[in-house]
Design a protein around this motif. Structure first.
Motif, PDB file in Angstrom:
ATOM      1  N   LEU A 105       6.070  -4.644  -9.343  1.00 27.14           N
ATOM      2  CA  LEU A 105       5.654  -5.996  -8.965  1.00 27.14           C
ATOM      3  C   LEU A 105       4.963  -6.649 -10.151  1.00 27.14           C
ATOM      4  CD1 LEU A 105       4.080  -5.495  -5.409  1.00 27.14           C
ATOM      5  CD2 LEU A 105       6.266  -6.562  -5.925  1.00 27.14           C
ATOM      6  N   ARG A 106       5.196  -7.944 -10.305  1.00 26.62           N
ATOM      7  CA  ARG A 106       4.465  -8.705 -11.306  1.00 26.62           C
ATOM      8  C   ARG A 106       3.961  -9.983 -10.642  1.00 26.62           C
ATOM      9  NH1 ARG A 106       9.109 -10.478 -15.528  1.00 26.62           N
ATOM     10  NH2 ARG A 106       8.795  -8.261 -16.018  1.00 26.62           N
ATOM     11  N   SER A 107       3.088 -10.694 -11.319  1.00 24.23           N
ATOM     12  CA  SER A 107       2.502 -11.926 -10.777  1.00 24.23           C
ATOM     13  C   SER A 107       1.935 -11.671  -9.378  1.00 24.23           C
ATOM     14  CB  SER A 107       3.539 -13.056 -10.744  1.00 24.23           C
ATOM     15  OG  SER A 107       4.070 -13.306 -12.022  1.00 24.23           O
ATOM     16  N   VAL A 108       1.111 -10.643  -9.268  1.00 24.09           N
ATOM     17  CA  VAL A 108       0.522 -10.284  -7.970  1.00 24.09           C
ATOM     18  C   VAL A 108      -0.335 -11.440  -7.462  1.00 24.09           C
ATOM     19  CG1 VAL A 108      -1.065  -8.717  -6.801  1.00 24.09           C
ATOM     20  CG2 VAL A 108       0.601  -7.818  -8.437  1.00 24.09           C
ATOM     21  N   SER A 109      -0.084 -11.835  -6.207  1.00 24.92           N
ATOM     22  CA  SER A 109      -0.741 -13.035  -5.672  1.00 24.92           C
ATOM     23  C   SER A 109      -1.391 -12.828  -4.313  1.00 24.92           C
ATOM     24  CB  SER A 109       0.272 -14.177  -5.563  1.00 24.92           C
ATOM     25  OG  SER A 109       1.344 -13.809  -4.697  1.00 24.92           O
ATOM     26  N   GLY A 110      -1.308 -11.623  -3.748  1.00 28.63           N
ATOM     27  CA  GLY A 110      -1.902 -11.407  -2.437  1.00 28.63           C
ATOM     28  C   GLY A 110      -2.250  -9.955  -2.196  1.00 28.63           C
ATOM     29  N   PHE A 111      -3.358  -9.742  -1.463  1.00 28.36           N
ATOM     30  CA  PHE A 111      -3.850  -8.401  -1.161  1.00 28.36           C
ATOM     31  C   PHE A 111      -4.250  -8.334   0.308  1.00 28.36           C
ATOM     32  CE2 PHE A 111      -4.845  -9.668  -5.437  1.00 28.36           C
ATOM     33  CZ  PHE A 111      -4.576  -8.572  -6.232  1.00 28.36           C
ATOM     34  N   ASN A 112      -3.946  -7.210   0.943  1.00 29.43           N
ATOM     35  CA  ASN A 112      -4.432  -6.941   2.291  1.00 29.43           C
ATOM     36  C   ASN A 112      -5.193  -5.625   2.259  1.00 29.43           C
ATOM     37  OD1 ASN A 112      -4.916  -6.689   5.019  1.00 29.43           O
ATOM     38  ND2 ASN A 112      -2.872  -5.958   5.497  1.00 29.43           N
ATOM     39  N   ILE A 113      -6.522  -5.713   2.289  1.00 29.41           N
ATOM     40  CA  ILE A 113      -7.374  -4.519   2.255  1.00 29.41           C
ATOM     41  C   ILE A 113      -7.596  -4.060   3.694  1.00 29.41           C
ATOM     42  CG2 ILE A 113      -9.592  -3.580   1.524  1.00 29.41           C
ATOM     43  CD1 ILE A 113      -9.713  -5.949  -0.505  1.00 29.41           C
ATOM     44  N   ARG A 114      -6.954  -2.967   4.067  1.00 30.19           N
ATOM     45  CA  ARG A 114      -7.068  -2.422   5.421  1.00 30.19           C
ATOM     46  C   ARG A 114      -8.135  -1.333   5.419  1.00 30.19           C
ATOM     47  NH1 ARG A 114      -1.326  -1.055   8.003  1.00 30.19           N
ATOM     48  NH2 ARG A 114      -2.770  -0.517   9.679  1.00 30.19           N
ATOM     49  N   ILE A 115      -9.155  -1.520   6.235  1.00 32.51           N
ATOM     50  CA  ILE A 115     -10.324  -0.639   6.232  1.00 32.51           C
ATOM     51  C   ILE A 115     -10.106   0.501   7.233  1.00 32.51           C
ATOM     52  CG2 ILE A 115     -12.808  -0.517   6.632  1.00 32.51           C
ATOM     53  CD1 ILE A 115     -12.904  -3.512   5.865  1.00 32.51           C
ATOM     54  N   ALA A 116     -10.098   1.727   6.715  1.00 31.69           N
ATOM     55  CA  ALA A 116      -9.918   2.911   7.565  1.00 31.69           C
ATOM     56  C   ALA A 116     -11.253   3.303   8.193  1.00 31.69           C
ATOM     57  CB  ALA A 116      -9.373   4.069   6.735  1.00 31.69           C
TER      58      ALA A 116
ATOM     59  N   VAL B 292      -1.500   0.481  -2.282  1.00 28.09           N
ATOM     60  CA  VAL B 292      -2.282   1.481  -2.993  1.00 28.09           C
ATOM     61  C   VAL B 292      -3.308   2.034  -2.012  1.00 28.09           C
ATOM     62  CG1 VAL B 292      -3.877   1.904  -4.906  1.00 28.09           C
ATOM     63  CG2 VAL B 292      -2.021   0.241  -5.172  1.00 28.09           C
ATOM     64  N   THR B 293      -3.457   3.342  -1.963  1.00 30.91           N
ATOM     65  CA  THR B 293      -4.491   3.954  -1.135  1.00 30.91           C
ATOM     66  C   THR B 293      -5.669   4.318  -2.021  1.00 30.91           C
ATOM     67  OG1 THR B 293      -2.821   4.858   0.362  1.00 30.91           O
ATOM     68  CG2 THR B 293      -5.031   5.787   0.507  1.00 30.91           C
ATOM     69  N   ILE B 294      -6.859   3.895  -1.605  1.00 33.82           N
ATOM     70  CA  ILE B 294      -8.056   4.146  -2.409  1.00 33.82           C
ATOM     71  C   ILE B 294      -8.936   5.188  -1.718  1.00 33.82           C
ATOM     72  CG2 ILE B 294      -8.000   1.816  -3.377  1.00 33.82           C
ATOM     73  CD1 ILE B 294     -10.356   1.118  -1.494  1.00 33.82           C
ATOM     74  N   GLN B 295      -9.986   5.602  -2.386  1.00 29.03           N
ATOM     75  CA  GLN B 295     -10.900   6.603  -1.844  1.00 29.03           C
ATOM     76  C   GLN B 295     -11.370   6.198  -0.448  1.00 29.03           C
ATOM     77  OE1 GLN B 295     -14.080   7.600  -4.486  1.00 29.03           O
ATOM     78  NE2 GLN B 295     -15.227   8.748  -2.960  1.00 29.03           N
ATOM     79  N   GLY B 296     -11.383   7.186   0.470  1.00 29.69           N
ATOM     80  CA  GLY B 296     -11.788   6.925   1.844  1.00 29.69           C
ATOM     81  C   GLY B 296     -10.628   6.659   2.769  1.00 29.69           C
ATOM     82  N   GLY B 297      -9.388   6.637   2.221  1.00 28.08           N
ATOM     83  CA  GLY B 297      -8.216   6.411   3.058  1.00 28.08           C
ATOM     84  C   GLY B 297      -7.921   4.951   3.313  1.00 28.08           C
ATOM     85  N   HIS B 298      -8.648   4.031   2.667  1.00 32.71           N
ATOM     86  CA  HIS B 298      -8.376   2.608   2.843  1.00 32.71           C
ATOM     87  C   HIS B 298      -7.098   2.256   2.076  1.00 32.71           C
ATOM     88  CE1 HIS B 298     -12.505   2.678   4.211  1.00 32.71           C
ATOM     89  NE2 HIS B 298     -12.876   3.136   3.035  1.00 32.71           N
ATOM     90  N   ARG B 299      -6.306   1.346   2.640  1.00 33.10           N
ATOM     91  CA  ARG B 299      -5.035   0.990   2.013  1.00 33.10           C
ATOM     92  C   ARG B 299      -5.040  -0.476   1.618  1.00 33.10           C
ATOM     93  NH1 ARG B 299       0.783   2.279   4.698  1.00 33.10           N
ATOM     94  NH2 ARG B 299       0.218   0.623   6.136  1.00 33.10           N
ATOM     95  N   VAL B 300      -4.585  -0.755   0.403  1.00 32.16           N
ATOM     96  CA  VAL B 300      -4.506  -2.128  -0.093  1.00 32.16           C
ATOM     97  C   VAL B 300      -3.037  -2.499  -0.252  1.00 32.16           C
ATOM     98  CG1 VAL B 300      -5.211  -3.750  -1.885  1.00 32.16           C
ATOM     99  CG2 VAL B 300      -6.675  -1.779  -1.346  1.00 32.16           C
ATOM    100  N   GLY B 301      -2.551  -3.397   0.605  1.00 29.61           N
ATOM    101  CA  GLY B 301      -1.207  -3.935   0.463  1.00 29.61           C
ATOM    102  C   GLY B 301      -1.189  -4.994  -0.619  1.00 29.61           C
ATOM    103  N   ILE B 302      -0.100  -5.052  -1.370  1.00 29.86           N
ATOM    104  CA  ILE B 302      -0.005  -5.959  -2.514  1.00 29.86           C
ATOM    105  C   ILE B 302       1.331  -6.694  -2.473  1.00 29.86           C
ATOM    106  CG2 ILE B 302       0.039  -6.104  -5.047  1.00 29.86           C
ATOM    107  CD1 ILE B 302      -1.639  -3.557  -5.110  1.00 29.86           C
TER     108      ILE B 302
END
Length: 323
Positions: A119-130, A95-105
């Motif tokens: 996707l269900r039972s989401v268990s991990g996130f990678n917040i990449r800071i732009a 998911v891309t959020i405001q500011g161009g940061h991307r969150v991998g799920i």
């Protein structure tokens, strides 16, 4: 910490990230949240684990471990409390959020008819800071410009997290603005921003500086978007990130034959690596690109390893440049 990142972090995670020492926090590139496993932050040269008091350690044993409430709250905030609104993004795994940061799920993929439906039972996130770094492309522009000031068709080759999106954004700004180099005029630039990372658009409006003569088609698949941009906005230069699919190759062929210059990127270690991939191999054989830029992390994120012409002759030899 950037306000856009604060906005998506639940209270406990936000408190921990805000407590990270000031000599480290400005350099964080990723925040990795994994259910029941150590909370991790990544900089350009190290991996650190966040302890329950907000200090960091290179050892993970005593790190804070996000629980189910942390992950559920994080997913809710990322989706603005509406998972249905993120249905398409969750299929792609980010998911891309405001500011161009991307969150991998990541989590459990639900497959229907051979394709991931959600996707269900989401268990991990990678917040990449732009991060927006203006001026990082200036020294490259003369190598990517022909004698009459026209941009060469250019392919940037880079492993992940080596600064290719940052460089691509600044190239768009440079060629759109003109004036920074005597030989470069101000061009009409069209960006097809499939993942909303280049321009960081919110409601279609770019939040990052991509230049005064730049038009952005946000959240649109690259291949379709390139054709839409050519038909509607008549750009001099098209800018797209991360090509590699067969439909991308067809769109590139159409764009080049329409007289539009192209600046784009591809994941790869080097030129030999990308030449072994069927789709990219066909593009290379057609001599679409007159310039190749190779990035690495050898001297820091955004190290320009080389600039090559269509015959892969080195044009950058002896230079040192990193973002």
């Amino acid at each position: 910490m950037k306000p856009e990142i604060e906005h998506i972090l639940p209270q406990r995670l936000r408190q921990l990230i805000e407590a990270i020492p000031q000599h480290i926090s400005p350099y964080i590139e990723e925040i990795r949240v994994r259910l029941g496993r150590p909370l991790e932050v990544v900089t350009a040269d190290k991996v650190l684990y966040v302890l329950p008091d907000g200090t960091v350690s290179k050892y993970y044993q005593a790190a804070y471990r996000p629980d189910d409430s942390d992950c559920t709250a994080l997913l809710s905030l990322i989706s603005n409390h509406s998972l249905y609104a993120l249905e398409e993004e969750l299929k792609r795994g980010y998911v891309t959020i405001q500011g161009g940061h991307r969150v991998g799920i990541v989590g459990r993929a639900v497959v229907e008819d051979g394709e991931v439906s959600h996707l269900r039972s989401v268990s991990g996130f990678n917040i990449r800071i732009a991060r927006e770094l203006k001026g990082v492309a200036r020294s490259l522009v003369p190598f990517l410009t022909d004698p009459v000031g026209r941009c060469y068709n250019t392919l940037i080759v880079s492993p992940p997290q080596c600064g290719k999106t940052t460089l691509l954004r600044d190239l768009a700004r440079c060629f759109s603005s003109g004036g920074e180099h005597e030989a470069v005029k101000a061009n009409k630039v069209g960006i097809v921003d499939e993942r909303s990372e280049l321009a960081g658009s919110v409601n279609g409006v770019p939040q990052l500086d991509v230049g005064p003569r730049t038009d952005v088609l946000d959240a649109c698949p690259k291949a379709e978007g390139m054709m839409m941009m050519i038909r509607s906005m008549s750009p001099d230069i098209l800018v797209v990130d991360e090509i590699g699919r067969p439909e991308d190759a067809r769109a590139i062929d159409e764009a080049v034959h329409a007289g539009v210059q192209l600046i784009t990127t591809v994941h790869g270690k080097d030129l030999d690596d990308i030449s072994r991939r069927p789709v990219l191999s066909r593009i290379l054989q057609q001599s679409v690109f007159a310039r190749y830029v190779l990035l690495s992390k050898k001297r820091g994120t955004g190290t320009v390893e080389g600039v090559y012409d269509a015959e892969w002759n080195e044009l950058w030899e002896g230079r040192v440049h990193a973002m």
